[in-house]
Design a protein around this motif. Structure first.
Motif, PDB file in Angstrom:
ATOM      1  N   ALA A 194       0.840  -1.205   0.000  1.00  0.00           N
ATOM      2  CA  ALA A 194       0.000   0.000   0.000  1.00  0.00           C
ATOM      3  C   ALA A 194       0.872   1.251   0.000  1.00  0.00           C
ATOM      4  O   ALA A 194       0.585   2.226  -0.710  1.00  0.00           O
ATOM      5  CB  ALA A 194      -0.926  -0.018   1.209  1.00  0.00           C
TER       6      ALA A 194
ATOM      7  N   HIS B 106       2.433   1.812  -3.393  1.00  0.00           N
ATOM      8  CA  HIS B 106       1.474   2.351  -4.353  1.00  0.00           C
ATOM      9  C   HIS B 106       1.401   3.859  -4.255  1.00  0.00           C
ATOM     10  O   HIS B 106       1.373   4.572  -5.272  1.00  0.00           O
ATOM     11  CB  HIS B 106       0.091   1.736  -4.135  1.00  0.00           C
ATOM     12  CG  HIS B 106      -0.938   2.288  -5.068  1.00  0.00           C
ATOM     13  ND1 HIS B 106      -1.856   3.235  -4.675  1.00  0.00           N
ATOM     14  CD2 HIS B 106      -1.173   2.068  -6.386  1.00  0.00           C
ATOM     15  CE1 HIS B 106      -2.623   3.565  -5.706  1.00  0.00           C
ATOM     16  NE2 HIS B 106      -2.225   2.871  -6.752  1.00  0.00           N
ATOM     17  N   HIS B 107       1.373   4.398  -3.046  1.00  0.00           N
ATOM     18  CA  HIS B 107       1.357   5.854  -2.882  1.00  0.00           C
ATOM     19  C   HIS B 107       2.612   6.489  -3.473  1.00  0.00           C
ATOM     20  O   HIS B 107       2.558   7.533  -4.128  1.00  0.00           O
ATOM     21  CB  HIS B 107       1.234   6.207  -1.397  1.00  0.00           C
ATOM     22  CG  HIS B 107      -0.141   6.009  -0.836  1.00  0.00           C
ATOM     23  ND1 HIS B 107      -1.174   6.880  -1.065  1.00  0.00           N
ATOM     24  CD2 HIS B 107      -0.647   5.020  -0.062  1.00  0.00           C
ATOM     25  CE1 HIS B 107      -2.270   6.450  -0.461  1.00  0.00           C
ATOM     26  NE2 HIS B 107      -1.978   5.322   0.158  1.00  0.00           N
TER      27      HIS B 107
ATOM     28  N   GLU C  78       2.389   6.544  -7.197  1.00  0.00           N
ATOM     29  CA  GLU C  78       1.464   7.586  -7.657  1.00  0.00           C
ATOM     30  C   GLU C  78       2.173   8.925  -7.782  1.00  0.00           C
ATOM     31  O   GLU C  78       1.961   9.668  -8.753  1.00  0.00           O
ATOM     32  CB  GLU C  78       0.283   7.710  -6.695  1.00  0.00           C
ATOM     33  CG  GLU C  78      -0.786   6.643  -6.854  1.00  0.00           C
ATOM     34  CD  GLU C  78      -2.001   6.924  -5.992  1.00  0.00           C
ATOM     35  OE1 GLU C  78      -1.802   7.419  -4.854  1.00  0.00           O
ATOM     36  OE2 GLU C  78      -3.122   6.663  -6.436  1.00  0.00           O
TER      37      GLU C  78
ATOM     38  N   HIS D 277       1.114   4.685 -16.305  1.00  0.00           N
ATOM     39  CA  HIS D 277      -0.196   4.498 -15.674  1.00  0.00           C
ATOM     40  C   HIS D 277      -0.718   3.074 -15.871  1.00  0.00           C
ATOM     41  O   HIS D 277      -1.498   2.589 -15.041  1.00  0.00           O
ATOM     42  CB  HIS D 277      -1.186   5.549 -16.181  1.00  0.00           C
ATOM     43  CG  HIS D 277      -1.010   6.865 -15.499  1.00  0.00           C
ATOM     44  ND1 HIS D 277      -1.621   7.159 -14.303  1.00  0.00           N
ATOM     45  CD2 HIS D 277      -0.243   7.949 -15.817  1.00  0.00           C
ATOM     46  CE1 HIS D 277      -1.276   8.372 -13.920  1.00  0.00           C
ATOM     47  NE2 HIS D 277      -0.432   8.879 -14.818  1.00  0.00           N
TER      48      HIS D 277
ATOM     49  N   LEU E  42       1.103   1.478 -13.111  1.00  0.00           N
ATOM     50  CA  LEU E  42       0.495   1.909 -11.852  1.00  0.00           C
ATOM     51  C   LEU E  42      -0.829   1.193 -11.620  1.00  0.00           C
ATOM     52  O   LEU E  42      -1.160   0.815 -10.484  1.00  0.00           O
ATOM     53  CB  LEU E  42       0.291   3.423 -11.874  1.00  0.00           C
ATOM     54  CG  LEU E  42      -0.265   4.056 -10.600  1.00  0.00           C
ATOM     55  CD1 LEU E  42       0.680   3.839  -9.430  1.00  0.00           C
ATOM     56  CD2 LEU E  42      -0.502   5.553 -10.819  1.00  0.00           C
ATOM     57  N   GLY E  43      -1.599   0.996 -12.677  1.00  0.00           N
ATOM     58  CA  GLY E  43      -2.850   0.254 -12.533  1.00  0.00           C
ATOM     59  C   GLY E  43      -2.611  -1.182 -12.099  1.00  0.00           C
ATOM     60  O   GLY E  43      -3.335  -1.720 -11.259  1.00  0.00           O
TER      61      GLY E  43
ATOM     62  N   ARG F 177      -1.670  -1.058  -8.521  1.00  0.00           N
ATOM     63  CA  ARG F 177      -2.855  -0.820  -7.684  1.00  0.00           C
ATOM     64  C   ARG F 177      -3.621  -2.123  -7.462  1.00  0.00           C
ATOM     65  O   ARG F 177      -4.091  -2.400  -6.362  1.00  0.00           O
ATOM     66  CB  ARG F 177      -3.757   0.218  -8.351  1.00  0.00           C
ATOM     67  CG  ARG F 177      -4.966   0.626  -7.509  1.00  0.00           C
ATOM     68  CD  ARG F 177      -5.805   1.658  -8.241  1.00  0.00           C
ATOM     69  NE  ARG F 177      -5.038   2.846  -8.562  1.00  0.00           N
ATOM     70  CZ  ARG F 177      -4.723   3.242  -9.787  1.00  0.00           C
ATOM     71  NH1 ARG F 177      -5.141   2.528 -10.845  1.00  0.00           N
ATOM     72  NH2 ARG F 177      -4.020   4.327  -9.997  1.00  0.00           N
ATOM     73  N   HIS F 178      -3.720  -2.929  -8.511  1.00  0.00           N
ATOM     74  CA  HIS F 178      -4.417  -4.212  -8.388  1.00  0.00           C
ATOM     75  C   HIS F 178      -3.694  -5.128  -7.412  1.00  0.00           C
ATOM     76  O   HIS F 178      -4.323  -5.821  -6.604  1.00  0.00           O
ATOM     77  CB  HIS F 178      -4.513  -4.869  -9.763  1.00  0.00           C
ATOM     78  CG  HIS F 178      -5.181  -6.213  -9.743  1.00  0.00           C
ATOM     79  ND1 HIS F 178      -6.532  -6.365  -9.580  1.00  0.00           N
ATOM     80  CD2 HIS F 178      -4.668  -7.467  -9.846  1.00  0.00           C
ATOM     81  CE1 HIS F 178      -6.838  -7.651  -9.589  1.00  0.00           C
ATOM     82  NE2 HIS F 178      -5.722  -8.340  -9.749  1.00  0.00           N
TER      83      HIS F 178
ATOM     84  N   ALA G  59      -1.773  -4.169  -4.976  1.00  0.00           N
ATOM     85  CA  ALA G  59      -1.580  -3.544  -3.661  1.00  0.00           C
ATOM     86  C   ALA G  59      -2.704  -3.848  -2.690  1.00  0.00           C
ATOM     87  O   ALA G  59      -2.561  -3.617  -1.483  1.00  0.00           O
ATOM     88  CB  ALA G  59      -1.451  -2.035  -3.820  1.00  0.00           C
TER      89      ALA G  59
ATOM     90  N   ALA H 213       3.994  -5.951  -7.339  1.00  0.00           N
ATOM     91  CA  ALA H 213       4.030  -4.519  -7.061  1.00  0.00           C
ATOM     92  C   ALA H 213       5.412  -3.947  -7.356  1.00  0.00           C
ATOM     93  O   ALA H 213       5.545  -2.838  -7.902  1.00  0.00           O
ATOM     94  CB  ALA H 213       3.646  -4.249  -5.609  1.00  0.00           C
TER      95      ALA H 213
ATOM     96  N   TYR I  37       6.224  -0.905  -9.913  1.00  0.00           N
ATOM     97  CA  TYR I  37       6.905   0.303  -9.453  1.00  0.00           C
ATOM     98  C   TYR I  37       8.186   0.544 -10.244  1.00  0.00           C
ATOM     99  O   TYR I  37       8.521   1.682 -10.583  1.00  0.00           O
ATOM    100  CB  TYR I  37       7.199   0.191  -7.959  1.00  0.00           C
ATOM    101  CG  TYR I  37       7.898   1.402  -7.382  1.00  0.00           C
ATOM    102  CD1 TYR I  37       7.535   2.692  -7.758  1.00  0.00           C
ATOM    103  CD2 TYR I  37       8.930   1.252  -6.465  1.00  0.00           C
ATOM    104  CE1 TYR I  37       8.179   3.800  -7.234  1.00  0.00           C
ATOM    105  CE2 TYR I  37       9.580   2.349  -5.932  1.00  0.00           C
ATOM    106  CZ  TYR I  37       9.210   3.623  -6.317  1.00  0.00           C
ATOM    107  OH  TYR I  37       9.857   4.720  -5.803  1.00  0.00           O
TER     108      TYR I  37
END
Length: 483
Positions: free
Chosen positions: A328, A331-332, A335, A374, A377-378, A381-382, A384, A415, A419
């Motif tokens: 998590a 992920h931030h 972003e 992105h 990143l998607g 996100r999945h 995370a 992840a 990243y």
């Protein structure tokens, strides 16, 4: 570590760095004599106790078969059946680095001397690692209560009932109680977690350098990293991130204001967002180093008291939750990297052409980097999302909780891959922006790094496929971690 080429396994001091180094090869494993002596003592204790009282997995079946009595002298039947029945053999085949790391972790846990396993199984695992012999291990069948299927495959290979994928070792005879003693671990999951923690640590370290290059290209403000600011809310990770950015960007004492009264979040909030991820990696390392040095087998055989304890140390809630938290946080961080990439293609922030394009009007420049970033990143996100919110009830209802740590470790590896791609896209954009502006960073340290990157990354300014540059940048980021 006692020597650059030797790793002493003692059941107490294995570090995540040791695991990563051994997984890469060319490290000789030696078992500490005192640890091996304790393995002998605990094995004798297990034999004596098993003759006097029921001991799970030694004189009984396992799971819902815990009350089924088995003989104590039929290892070739009960213990072999246990290994055979638990080796599902499905899923992807694990790569060599993970298998090597898992075998090392299991050896170290057995050297912690709580399982009661026969010493020859410990020596067999040790000999396999020294000889470079590797079994075929499949990645399915674990839910966070022990890597039963994977470890069964390793155990069966040691016992000569499955072929070695690489190298060879004479079969090791099973003794009564060896099967459960060998299976009762999450060594494979812990090994994978240690490897991905190392990768994320490197990527997060490199992110300071990549973000610093973006700050230079965007004319960021030094105020966001001021020591006075972070002393007023002293979270450890945020303070480390801010200090590292100060060293990279303004270590010559230049604290002049940037182009704006205050920057976008991707620049201004870097320490606050990056800090939790740095803290998360540190916490995960601490958790893993407890786990890999633990005598956590169920049951625990204690040679000092002569007692056997049945318990729940197979639960891996600590690493599962640590991995979930780290994903998590990453992920931030990713972003913000994507946000800085968006700033780098915006003329209002850089004073350069849209998308850092060169050539005729309408040239796309690095427009596609945002799409690639992105997309990654998607995917991140999945991956995370927390996996520890589910559970399972199995074995006729007697095993009614699972942490799903293996799934958390797999998701963390995914992840890290996402990243890495996001960070690579930002790196390509930042270097291109500095090139177009014909402005190198002023700080001596960052200027030297930038010079190396200019040498490594091609300077093609007309529209062209960017895949090769993204792939190269994704490799270069590892080297930026130590800057």
């Amino acid at each position: 570590m006692t020597d650059p080429d030797v790793l002493v396994v003692d059941g107490q001091s294995l570090s995540c760095a040791d695991i990563v180094r051994f997984a890469g090869g060319d490290v000789l494993v030696v078992i500490a004599p005192e640890a091996m002596a304790q393995v002998h003592r605990v094995h004798e204790t297990a034999r004596a106790v098993s003759a006097a009282r029921p001991v799970y997995g030694r004189t009984t079946g396992v799971g819902a078969n815990r009350d089924a009595v088995v003989g104590t002298g039929d290892a070739e039947t009960h213990d072999l059946r246990l290994l055979l029945s638990h080796a599902a053999g499905v899923g992807e085949v694990l790569d060599d680095a993970v298998v090597r790391a898992a075998m090392l972790v299991r050896l170290n846990q057995l050297a912690a001397a709580g399982s009661g396993i026969h010493p020859r199984m410990v020596r067999g695992l040790h000999d396999a690692l020294r000889a470079g012999a590797l079994p075929t291990v499949h990645d399915a069948g674990s839910i966070g209560t022990g890597d039963l299927s994977a470890l069964a495959e390793i155990g069966l290979t040691l016992a000569g009932h499955l072929p070695w994928a690489r190298g060879h070792l004479d079969p090791v005879d099973l003794a009564p109680g060896d099967a459960l003693a060998f299976l009762s671990s999450s060594a494979v999951t812990l090994a994978r977690a240690a490897l991905v923690a190392d990768e994320l640590g490197r990527l997060l370290g490199a992110a300071h350098t990549v973000a610093a290059l973006s700050y230079c290209a965007l004319g960021g403000s030094a105020e966001a990293f001021a020591e006075q600011v972070h002393a007023r809310r002293p979270h450890a990770g945020a303070m480390r991130a801010a200090a590292r950015m100060r060293r990279l960007l303004w270590h010559e004492g230049d604290l002049s204001p940037g182009r704006r009264i205050q920057d976008p979040f991707g620049l201004r909030a870097f320490p606050q967002v990056h800090g939790p991820a740095l803290d998360g990696v540190e916490h995960l390392h601490r958790v893993l180093e407890i786990e890999v040095n633990a005598a956590a087998e169920n049951p625990l055989v204690d040679a000092r008291t002569g007692a056997v304890f049945h318990h729940g140390q197979f639960s891996t809630a600590y690493p599962a939750l640590s991995l979930d938290n780290l994903r998590a946080a990453v992920h931030h961080v990713a972003e913000l990297s994507a946000a800085r990439l968006g700033d780098l293609v915006e003329p209002d922030f850089t004073g350069l052409t849209p998308f850092l394009a060169s050539g005729p009007a309408g040239s796309s420049g690095i427009m596609i980097l945002e799409y690639v970033a992105h997309d990654a990143l998607g995917r991140l996100r999945h991956s995370a999302g927390p996996v520890t919110l589910g559970t399972s009830v199995i074995s006729r209802g007697v095993e009614d909780h699972a942490s799903f740590t293996p799934h958390s470790a797999r998701s963390t590896a995914a992840a890290a891959a996402g990243y890495r791609t996001v960070l690579a896209c930002e790196l390509v954009a930042a270097v291109r922006a500095l090139r177009l502006a014909d402005t190198a960073p002023r700080g001596e340290l960052l200027a030297a790094v930038y010079a190396d990157l200019v040498e490594a990354l091609p300077d093609v300014r007309t529209d062209h496929p960017l895949g090769a540059e993204i792939r190269l940048a994704s490799e270069l980021v590892d080297g930026l971690a130590a800057v």
